[in-house]
Scaffold this motif. Structure first.
Motif, mmCIF file in Angstrom:
data_model
loop_
_atom_site.group_PDB
_atom_site.id
_atom_site.type_symbol
_atom_site.label_atom_id
_atom_site.label_comp_id
_atom_site.label_asym_id
_atom_site.label_seq_id
_atom_site.Cartn_x
_atom_site.Cartn_y
_atom_site.Cartn_z
ATOM 1 N N ASP A 218 11.111 28.286 16.680
ATOM 2 C CA ASP A 218 9.730 27.442 16.276
ATOM 3 C C ASP A 218 10.145 26.110 15.876
ATOM 4 N N ARG A 224 10.060 26.211 23.856
ATOM 5 C CA ARG A 224 9.895 27.412 23.396
ATOM 6 C C ARG A 224 9.625 28.483 24.372
ATOM 7 N N GLU A 255 1.049 32.992 24.197
ATOM 8 C CA GLU A 255 1.109 31.471 23.957
ATOM 9 C C GLU A 255 1.358 30.626 25.104
#
Length: 303
Positions: A218, A224, A255
């Motif tokens: 995070d 990521r 995501e």
């Protein structure tokens, strides 16, 4: 009157800097244009083409000595010699970058990296290790500086010195841990932890690798999508935790639905689904199979 004089002096200084920057960019662009034919296919370039390219960068150094553009030109000349396998000559130019342009950190990082690669090309492994360690010492918080301990281990692997490579990875773990304690920012701390996780993976210490990646997944400034993909792979393939792998890979798809990793993640999820179905079917079949294969009960004997 004095304030006006200061203003005009500052304005003159700024204009001079802009003019120098423009001149440097223009001269360097001309040198790049000359070297384009070499860079297109270095192996096929003629000695004359190399000579012209080196001369073109030499003019940048002569016209703008001490500037960043001159430093870039010096680095480029070193690269041209390295393409010709004139490694000693290339290192002379890299040394000049370190000597004359030390205030430009990125140029120095590139020069030290190139020195290490030149020694590797000559199979001068000990010298390559020394160059990479100097890169770590002088530029710890740059991308190449963070990678350098892994380059050292890789050198020993190329020499097939596995014991020394393992020791280098262990040393890298200790170095990253110390570095993390003194990280100047959260972003750099996350970067160091990312390389710590890579080192754990090289040693097959999967639990520690996953734990470290979880700490930074995070964080800002990290890839990521890559970390989620890596975590999913570790949970599925190395830790035998398909539930956790499914959770992480699903998050990646949500995501980053159009990311190349998303396609890989979907394939991995499909495999997990198939494996789960197969395991469930096997558990349902198992009891009846046991019953079918069980020996018959002995017949009752009369009294």
């Amino acid at each position: 009157m004095r304030n006006a004089l200061v203003f005009f002096l500052c304005l003159s200084f700024i204009a001079s800097g802009c003019s120098q920057s423009y001149s440097g960019e223009r001269f360097f662009w001309k040198a790049q244009k000359v070297s384009a034919s070499v860079l297109k296919d270095p192996a096929k370039a003629t000695p004359e083409q190399y000579s012209k390219a080196i001369d073109a960068y030499g003019k940048v150094i002569a016209k703008l000595p001490g500037t960043e553009w001159a430093g870039k030109a010096q680095l480029s000349i070193g690269t041209l010699y390295q393409y010709q396998k004139k490694y000693s000559k290339a290192r002379e130019k890299y040394a000049l970058v370190l000597q004359d342009y030390h205030r430009f950190q990125l140029l120095c990082v590139s020069a030290r990296m190139a020195v290490g690669k030149s020694y590797e090309a000559e199979k001068r492994w000990d010298d390559a290790v020394k160059a990479y360690r100097e890169l770590t010492d002088y530029h710890s918080w740059t991308l190449q500086g963070l990678q350098a301990p892994l380059y050292v281990a890789a050198v020993y692997e190329k020499r097939k010195e596995q014991a020394q490579a393992l020791r280098s990875y262990e040393s890298a773990i200790s170095w990253y841990k110390k570095l993390i304690l003194n990280a100047p920012s959260k972003d750099l701390e996350a970067s160091a932890k990312a390389y710590l996780a890579v080192t754990y993976q090289q040693l097959r210490r999967w639990s520690e690798a996953a734990e470290t990646l979880e700490q930074i997944v995070d964080s800002k400034g990290v890839d990521r999508a890559f970390i989620l993909m890596n975590l999913g792979h570790i949970y599925q393939k190395n830790l035998g935790n398909p539930k956790k792998a499914e959770e992480v890979l699903s998050k990646l798809i949500r995501e980053f639905p159009r990311h190349p990793y998303a396609k890989i993640a979907r394939n991995q999820l499909e495999k997990i689904k198939i494996e789960n179905t197969a395991a469930s079917t096997k558990s349902q079949i198992a009891p009846s199979a046991v019953q079918q294969n069980a020996p018959a009960a002995p017949a009752a004997q009369g009294r």
